[in-house]
Scaffold this active site. Structure first.
Site, PDB file in Angstrom:
ATOM      1  N   ASP A  96       0.880  -1.147  -0.091  1.00 48.91           N
ATOM      2  CA  ASP A  96       0.066  -0.055   0.125  1.00 48.91           C
ATOM      3  C   ASP A  96       0.863   1.340   0.038  1.00 48.91           C
ATOM      4  O   ASP A  96       1.680   1.459   1.079  1.00 48.91           O
ATOM      5  CB  ASP A  96      -0.832   0.134   1.327  1.00 48.91           C
ATOM      6  CG  ASP A  96      -2.067   0.812   1.296  1.00 48.91           C
ATOM      7  OD1 ASP A  96      -2.227   1.908   0.434  1.00 48.91           O
ATOM      8  OD2 ASP A  96      -3.120   0.521   1.862  1.00 48.91           O
ATOM      9  N   ASP A 196      -2.752   4.867  -2.326  1.00 42.83           N
ATOM     10  CA  ASP A 196      -3.611   5.512  -1.375  1.00 42.83           C
ATOM     11  C   ASP A 196      -4.072   6.847  -1.962  1.00 42.83           C
ATOM     12  O   ASP A 196      -3.308   7.472  -2.457  1.00 42.83           O
ATOM     13  CB  ASP A 196      -3.058   5.942  -0.075  1.00 42.83           C
ATOM     14  CG  ASP A 196      -3.702   6.280   0.854  1.00 42.83           C
ATOM     15  OD1 ASP A 196      -4.791   5.458   1.382  1.00 42.83           O
ATOM     16  OD2 ASP A 196      -3.657   7.459   1.511  1.00 42.83           O
ATOM     17  N   GLU A 246      -6.891   4.134  -5.363  1.00 39.59           N
ATOM     18  CA  GLU A 246      -8.087   4.566  -4.189  1.00 39.59           C
ATOM     19  C   GLU A 246      -8.432   5.792  -4.609  1.00 39.59           C
ATOM     20  O   GLU A 246      -7.609   6.810  -4.557  1.00 39.59           O
ATOM     21  CB  GLU A 246      -7.685   4.468  -2.808  1.00 39.59           C
ATOM     22  CG  GLU A 246      -8.953   4.732  -2.069  1.00 39.59           C
ATOM     23  CD  GLU A 246      -8.495   5.264  -0.693  1.00 39.59           C
ATOM     24  OE1 GLU A 246      -9.307   5.049   0.473  1.00 39.59           O
ATOM     25  OE2 GLU A 246      -7.408   5.888  -0.423  1.00 39.59           O
ATOM     26  N   HIS A 320     -10.888  -1.345   5.254  1.00 42.41           N
ATOM     27  CA  HIS A 320     -10.491  -0.812   6.883  1.00 42.41           C
ATOM     28  C   HIS A 320     -11.145   0.420   7.180  1.00 42.41           C
ATOM     29  O   HIS A 320     -10.832   0.974   7.973  1.00 42.41           O
ATOM     30  CB  HIS A 320      -8.987  -0.975   6.777  1.00 42.41           C
ATOM     31  CG  HIS A 320      -8.298   0.134   5.872  1.00 42.41           C
ATOM     32  ND1 HIS A 320      -8.397  -0.009   4.476  1.00 42.41           N
ATOM     33  CD2 HIS A 320      -7.636   1.246   6.241  1.00 42.41           C
ATOM     34  CE1 HIS A 320      -7.623   1.055   4.173  1.00 42.41           C
ATOM     35  NE2 HIS A 320      -7.313   1.762   4.936  1.00 42.41           N
ATOM     36  N   ASP A 321     -11.599   1.254   6.120  1.00 45.11           N
ATOM     37  CA  ASP A 321     -12.081   2.533   6.326  1.00 45.11           C
ATOM     38  C   ASP A 321     -13.663   2.308   6.327  1.00 45.11           C
ATOM     39  O   ASP A 321     -14.366   3.459   6.563  1.00 45.11           O
ATOM     40  CB  ASP A 321     -11.957   3.420   5.333  1.00 45.11           C
ATOM     41  CG  ASP A 321     -10.356   3.838   5.030  1.00 45.11           C
ATOM     42  OD1 ASP A 321      -9.765   3.897   6.087  1.00 45.11           O
ATOM     43  OD2 ASP A 321     -10.112   4.109   4.143  1.00 45.11           O
TER      44      ASP A 321
HETATM   45  C1  NOJ Z   1      -7.372   6.194   2.740  1.00 45.48           C
HETATM   46  C2  NOJ Z   1      -6.897   5.091   3.710  1.00 45.48           C
HETATM   47  O1  NOJ Z   1      -7.470   3.982   3.233  1.00 45.48           O
HETATM   48  C3  NOJ Z   1      -7.328   5.631   5.117  1.00 45.48           C
HETATM   49  O2  NOJ Z   1      -7.460   4.474   5.872  1.00 45.48           O
HETATM   50  C4  NOJ Z   1      -6.291   6.930   5.460  1.00 45.48           C
HETATM   51  O3  NOJ Z   1      -6.651   7.437   6.552  1.00 45.48           O
HETATM   52  C5  NOJ Z   1      -6.436   7.795   4.153  1.00 45.48           C
HETATM   53  N1  NOJ Z   1      -6.377   7.446   2.943  1.00 45.48           N
HETATM   54  C6  NOJ Z   1      -5.380   8.761   4.344  1.00 45.48           C
HETATM   55  O4  NOJ Z   1      -3.978   8.057   4.093  1.00 45.48           O
END
Ligand code: NOJ
Length: 555
Positions: A96, A196, A246, A320-321
């Protein structure tokens, strides 16, 4: 068609996956220990969220050193071993890459703070006085997106936490440094990368206030983003690797460009529009019931739209978010199993590369914490305070955090019904879900009706049936708003997929003639799987039932 159409990717949040040394913190050795399990599941790649040296203010998305492993997760040897062992198990490892920002603890930022102009240029430092913030943009984690450094008399930009400073991709030196990072890990045998928030890397030439929003329209899918990605991919020879971006608040048009193979940018994109269908007024911290009609419209838009222009989606519910999908769109209780399988079916039968997030394959649910002190996530804690400031009561704010917190997806993986769900022999860094005695891997392994075995079957089917991997997709109009329905077609092969997103029976209007189609999959268990038709011969789906019909091909 994509080179990754028959692949399935499993996402690991190492901190919560498996703790091998009893410090309460999941680690790389823990992941290696579970490779047999992951190979049994049948997945092709393991995407690991960041484990580089980091102050862990945002659980590793605040990178201090891209080249070294945070000792809490293990050592370089552990990571090399994991890559080698995963390969032996037939799986590639994806890292990642957090390239939109670094931690303010990173050497580059520290040099910038010491007044080094070269490194100030690595970030967005803007001259000014403390009483005049450069723009009114809001950080993704709440509060202003700029922080003042009195000693420098400058502000710096942070779209996320104030300890995550945005990198200046306009600066060629930054881009060269980031390419070195990719080369370094490629040389270690890493087979793919997840980038990311990579559609935020290109900022505008002039910083101006946003009078109608939080600033995102100025930097999302920004002016040079496609150029930067092409350059990064070409100069690091990533074209044939599996790469996923992402994409925050993106558009279909941009995702086509990011993922169409001819563009030579990325293999696929994550977008999040389908995960906002329960945000009231588009606000994550205002809740409403999920709008399944909207979900259908969005899925159709993205699935058919990407297909039309040869783009490729990463298809997923969880990461994970995100809160756990069974808690969000399914049913945690009476129809737990059926709804988890129905949700899995909806995604795994789609056109795209499916992602499974740790614990999703056993139907893990939201954290269920009853106290704000149990939450760890910086975003949840910030917004809890913001909601109180806005006048919500503690109970209201806690309820919303309970539904929305990213910690819902970060509770320890539930391996067994034993202590700490078999995750750790120490005290886990974050509380284990109270239902680990009922929901765990051990109890589902080998049980043919379990959610886990159903996921295994879905993963295997993608490799067996070319129509799942490479067929075209077309959404069907069902009169019941709670039903998602689509077909997949490849030559003579055809699948018809129905999914009932409600806790009531629904009658379908699409006709499935009895003699021409066979039931391939049902979210209800074999014993109870009976085909219901009403008097007119229309199929009737039970609560949260999904069915996949396969057309009989006669030679
Ligand atoms: C997306 C990530 O999935 C998340 O967990 C993170 O807090 C933010 N980007 C900032 O890097």
């Amino acid at each position: 068609m994509s080179g990754f159409s028959n692949k399935v990717i499993y996402q690991i949040y190492p901190k919560s996956f498996m703790d091998s040394d009893g410090d309460g913190f999941g680690d790389l050795k823990g992941v290696t220990k579970k490779l047999d399990y992951l190979a049994y599941l049948g997945v092709d790649y393991l995407w690991l969220t960041p484990f580089f040296v980091s102050p862990q203010r945002d659980n590793g998305y605040d990178v201090e050193d891209y080249y070294n492993i945070d000792p809490r997760f293990g050592t370089m040897e552990d990571v090399e071993n994991l890559i080698a062992e995963a390969k032996k198990h037939g799986m590639g490892v994806m890292f990642d890459m957090v390239f939109n920002h670094t931690s303010t603890a990173h050497e580059w930022f520290q040099k910038a703070l010491q007044g080094d102009k070269e490194y100030q240029d690595f970030y967005y430092f803007v001259d000014g006085t403390e009483d005049k913030i450069p723009t009114n943009w809001i950080s993704k984690f709440g509060g202003p997106a700029w922080k003042y450094v009195p000693d420098l008399k400058k502000w710096y930009l942070h779209l996320f936490d104030e300890t995550q400073a945005d990198l200046n991709w306009e600066n060629e030196k930054v881009r060269e440094e980031l390419k070195k990072v990719i080369h370094f890990w490629k040389d270690k045998g890493v087979e793919g990368f997840r980038f990311d928030v990579v559609n935020l890397i290109s900022k505008p030439e002039v910083f101006e206030d946003d009078m109608i929003g939080d600033g995102r329209r100025f930097y999302t899918d920004g002016r040079h983003v496609h150029e930067f990605l092409k350059e990064l991919v070409a100069d690091t020879q990533m074209e044939s690797m599996v790469t996923v971006g992402e994409m925050s608040s993106t558009t279909l048009e941009n995702c086509i460009r990011y993922s169409n193979p001819e563009e030579k940018e990325l293999s696929m994109c994550f977008n999040f529009h389908h995960l906002k269908i329960d945000y009231k007024g588009g606000d994550k911290w205002e809740v409403m019931d999920p709008d399944i009609r909207q979900l259908n419209d969005l899925m159709k838009h993205w699935q058919e739209g990407m297909q039309k222009a040869n783009g490729w989606n990463a298809v997923f519910w969880c990461n994970h978010d995100q809160p756990r999908i069974v808690s969000r769109l399914g049913d945690e209780h009476k129809y737990w199993k059926e709804s988890a399988k129905m949700l899995a079916t909806s995604i795994h039968m789609m056109r795209g590369t499916p992602y499974v997030y740790q614990g999703e394959e056993i139907g893990m649910t939201n954290a269920g914490y009853s106290n704000i002190e149990e939450y760890k996530d910086v975003e949840s804690l910030n917004y809890y305070e913001i909601m109180l400031d806005q006048g919500k009561t503690k109970e209201e704010a806690l309820k919303i955090v309970g539904l929305r917190s990213r910690d819902n997806g970060r509770t320890p993986m539930q391996w067994t019904d034993g202590e700490n769900a078999g995750f750790s022999q120490g005290t886990p860094w974050i509380g284990v879900n109270h239902n680990s005695q009922c929901i765990n891997v051990e109890s589902q392994l080998g049980d043919k009706d379990s959610i886990l075995e159903y996921y295994r079957r879905l993963i295997a089917l993608r490799k067996e049936k070319a129509v799942i991997a490479d067929g075209s997709i077309s959404f069907l109009e069902e009169s019941a708003a709670e039903v998602m329905a689509y077909t997949r077609t490849l030559g003579d092969e055809e699948l018809v997929v129905f999914a009932n997103y409600s806790d009531r029976e629904v009658v379908l209007n699409t006709n499935i003639p009895e003699n021409s189609y066979l039931l391939l999959l049902d979210s209800y268990t074999d014993e109870t799987s009976i085909i219901n038709r009403n008097q007119e011969g229309c199929l009737v789906l039970r609560p949260y039932e999904s069915q996949v019909w396969e057309k009989v091909v006669r030679n």
